[in-house]
Design a protein around this motif. Sequence first.
Motif, short mmCIF file in Angstrom:
data_model
loop_
_atom_site.label_atom_id
_atom_site.label_comp_id
_atom_site.label_asym_id
_atom_site.label_seq_id
_atom_site.Cartn_x
_atom_site.Cartn_y
_atom_site.Cartn_z
N UNK A 81 0.82 -1.22 0.00
CA UNK A 81 0.00 0.00 0.00
C UNK A 81 0.85 1.26 0.00
N UNK A 82 2.04 1.20 0.64
CA UNK A 82 2.89 2.38 0.69
C UNK A 82 3.45 2.78 -0.66
N UNK A 83 3.31 1.90 -1.64
CA UNK A 83 3.99 2.17 -2.90
C UNK A 83 3.05 2.46 -4.08
N UNK A 84 1.81 2.79 -3.79
CA UNK A 84 0.93 3.13 -4.91
C UNK A 84 1.11 4.59 -5.28
N UNK A 85 2.33 4.91 -5.72
CA UNK A 85 2.63 6.27 -6.15
C UNK A 85 3.01 6.23 -7.62
N UNK A 86 3.23 7.42 -8.18
CA UNK A 86 3.48 7.41 -9.63
C UNK A 86 4.86 6.86 -9.97
N UNK A 87 5.79 6.86 -9.00
CA UNK A 87 7.12 6.31 -9.28
C UNK A 87 7.04 4.83 -9.65
N UNK A 88 6.00 4.19 -9.14
CA UNK A 88 5.81 2.78 -9.44
C UNK A 88 5.72 2.57 -10.96
N UNK A 89 5.13 3.55 -11.63
CA UNK A 89 4.94 3.43 -13.08
C UNK A 89 5.99 4.17 -13.89
N UNK B 197 16.63 14.48 -6.95
CA UNK B 197 15.43 13.99 -6.26
C UNK B 197 15.85 13.28 -4.98
N UNK B 198 16.85 12.43 -5.13
CA UNK B 198 17.30 11.62 -4.01
C UNK B 198 17.70 12.48 -2.84
N UNK C 197 19.10 7.34 4.38
CA UNK C 197 20.38 7.55 3.69
C UNK C 197 20.19 7.47 2.18
N UNK C 198 20.92 8.32 1.44
CA UNK C 198 20.73 8.44 -0.01
C UNK C 198 20.92 7.09 -0.71
N UNK C 199 21.91 6.31 -0.22
CA UNK C 199 22.20 5.06 -0.93
C UNK C 199 21.05 4.04 -0.82
N UNK C 200 20.23 4.15 0.23
CA UNK C 200 19.08 3.26 0.37
C UNK C 200 17.90 3.70 -0.48
N UNK C 201 17.95 4.98 -0.85
CA UNK C 201 16.75 5.58 -1.42
C UNK C 201 16.27 4.92 -2.70
N UNK C 202 17.22 4.52 -3.54
CA UNK C 202 16.79 4.00 -4.84
C UNK C 202 15.82 2.84 -4.65
#
Lengths: 321, 313, 296
Positions: free
Chosen positions: A58-66, A77-78, A88-93
């Motif tokens: 549910x946490x990931x129904x954002x537009x980045x998913x697509x 962005x990161x 931490x930035x390295x985890x972000x991706x």
Amino acid sequence: MSTATTTARAVTTSTIATGKSKDRNLASLIFLGVLWFSLFFGVVVLLALIIDTAIEGSGRFDHYLFTDYEKSIAHEQAQKFSELRGIPVEDLSNHFTGFRGGILGSLWLMITTALLAIPLGIAAATYLEEFADSSTWYNRMIEVNLQNLAAVPSIIYGMLAAAIMGLMGFQFKGIVIGGAIALALLILPVVIITTREALRAVPQDIRQGSLALGATVWQTTRRQTLPSAIPGIATGTILGLSRAIGEAAPLIMVGLAAVQWDPTGFTSKVEALPMQIFRMASSPQEAVQEAASAGIIVLLAMILGMNAIAIIIRNKFQRSW
Amino acid sequence: MTVVKEPGPPLGAGPAPVLTARSRPGETVIKALLRTAALLSVAITIGIILAVLQPAIDFFRQVPLSDFLAMSDPAESGELKPAVLPLLWGTALTTIVALLVAVPIGLAAAMYLSEYASKRARKWLKPTVELLAGVPSVVYGFFALSFVTPTLLNDILQLKVSLTNSLAAGLVLGVMIIPTIASLSEDSFSAVPMALRQGSLAMGANRMQTTVRVVLPAALSGVAAAVVLGLSRAVGETMIVALAGGSAKSTSVDPTEGHQTMTAFIAQTAAGENPPGSAEYNMLFAVALLLFVITFVMNMISIRIVRRFRQAY
Amino acid sequence: MSTQPATATSSTEGEPSALSLSIDEEAKHSVIGEVPAESVMETFHLNVFYGDFHAVHDVNLTFGKNEITALIGPSGCGKSTVLRCLNRMNDLVPGARVEGEINYHGQNIYGPKVDPIAVRQHIGMVFQKPNPFPKSIYDNIAYGPRVIGMKVDNMDDLVEEALRGAALWDEVKDKLKQSAYGLSGGQQQRLCIARTIATKPDVILMDEPCSALDPIATAKIEDLMLQMRKDFTIIIVTHNMQQAARVSDRTAFFTAKPDETTGNRTGLLVEFDRTKQLFSNPADKRTEDYISGRFG
Ligand SMILES: Nc1ncnc2c1ncn2[C@@H]1O[C@H](COP(=O)(O)OP(=O)(O)OP(=O)(O)O)[C@@H](O)[C@H]1O
Ligand SMILES: [Mg+2]
């Protein structure tokens, strides 16, 4: 003796008269309960599956998913999100990994698979239903062979596709045409079998009427039988494609891998949604698991959509002769 | 009184229409094309055999058969782990679990559909059961990994299962093949003649007794075909076992541990980086050949049984 | 639930003396009355087999030009089988085999160089159950001429001509683009006749064309056949004796003779004559029994 006969008859009569009285004892009711449970067991599991996955993702129904590729995020962005979320930035991706590659890739694969499997499948089915003399040994062999192909493990089709790609001279096989060959091989038996059923449902009267006018078998097939069978063929084919879009095993053998770009042609390196889910599912990271869950919902929605189209076609166009 | 005119010119002079065969090149070409498409299905089978056989033969040139048909890998084997029997055991164990789920539930659902449901209810209930067949196996695999193992087996049932285990994989695999078993069994239940049921009901048996003692035995061969086909599906399924069934060979009888299956071995090894021609790479094909032969034999058995029970009624 | 084999012998043969004859002798006893002066088709020693089953034995018939010939007889005596041979529709039945000759304008349509498709373009067929194509009325008619590659100056005219020829034009002229499935059963059957006429055949075969229709629709089709007779040669199978008497010029009466050992019923021709003659003064006792309703 005669009393016994009378009683037996009386029992039978009473059973018939009261209908279900004999089905109302405890054992029967438990038995019926078990049957009911079995019938709805599948639905319950399916609901559990969908709800659990939907909650997890549910946490990931954002537009980045697509919009994002697997583990891709622009640097600026990161930085911003890193401050915003305190990660931490390295985890972000991982938090912004997306299925753009998989969704577009699966669409490409599906269309290419359709282009390969549908004409071939319809042609083969047409030959077997309209032209072949089913009493000859080689046509019977084709029949048995088809039944067998329908049950060959999907991963083996991937091996055949890889071999074909090798013969065609492709060094790297994880491209649109490679995946599509694997999936087309996989669904060809399904397309053939459903097309044959659709052709068989067209009444013999129609063929006879056409042939009696002096039409040839091919004219009859092309202008009467096939057009009448189109709704059935379309329904079966879409269901076959909806199976293809969810398959990952044959694609593993072809060597599909993560991509950071959109496919542009039949020889583009390509990714598939179920492959992405497969890779991400075994990841230990929470964020990746979460994304995989969301990706599953996307995949299920695509399959549901295709099934809905198939059902609409069936209900709207199918003739009940 | 008998007048039989012998063949000859018509009694009346009429126009003589041309009946001789016209050549229809288009028709011939199209028929040839269609036949080629149908023959392609045979070519696919031959292609599968060739694609798998060649590397498999190479494998048996590189590795002695006794290493392949062994319960455990030789100690000094290094990268190559040639023993196939643990993989076969993994497949068998997972499949047994799957059948324990799918056979009773599939049969019971088929019984309800064929013996209890009205025609209208069946029209709705049958697709409901078949929904399960539409879910991709990678989704089932994820479900086994993320829900069945941690939540159902660990938390709710308090079983000490490993992260990947044959129990979870088998349970979910069983769910996946329910539609296969239910749908074929239902066909064979429906093929049982009405007269048998009526005879039983007339003797005073109730519907449960009729279903279990009359219809089920009469349909047994069809049910057997359904089970064999379900079995073959389970043996060939890859994604569930690759995700949730384990990635290490094991000959333990404990389903709460992980067991690598044949298909999982193929998928997991293929994802690795083995150079083509190496024994590790060729072993994939040796295992695939075994898998193909097993499923092929099971399909043939199932086809045979179905054909026989079609003849019976 | 189990189905009875198709060869069940439910009716019994009428004449005991006939049973003592072999089927070959029996066939020789066919009564052939007055044959037409000008013929279009003739069958010579026509035998038909379905696999090992001998369905029709040694039939010799002559079909007169611009005449209506009726084939009558009890169910299963092979009327449809004979009719289907006349335009080689039996080729489509797996296992069917034809022996003997069928001459059409002097050519054996079972000859080695003959194209069954060409045969069917000259000899059309109308079936028992109306079987329009799932297309518009117009396309139902236009289909035949198109597929056989007829040279047509104006398709609209041809469609109108065919529909008028089948006495259907006035009823459908405003809905030519509508589906043929919207027509009544009788209209559908006339559409099938129109569709056959449109390809301008020489002979039209009809297998119980009115059996699925009500009396009014039947009367219309009977009138139509009488009109069509001036342009076509018509061969009709019917179970309705009044219909045969009303419309046909000549009648062939068939019966089925059971084999003593296997019980298979093989069809054979009993009597062939002018309809008036056959109905008023039948030469064979079995014909008399059948037309007077005592058998079959
Ligand atoms: N396709 C077929 N395959 C095998 N046997 C057939 C086939 N068609 C007809 N027969 C058999 O041939 C015999 C003659 O059949 P046919 O249909 O010609 O009879 P008919 O006189 O037209 O009967 P009806 O009046 O009931 O239409 C029957 O015994 C029938 O069972
Ligand atoms: Mg008939």
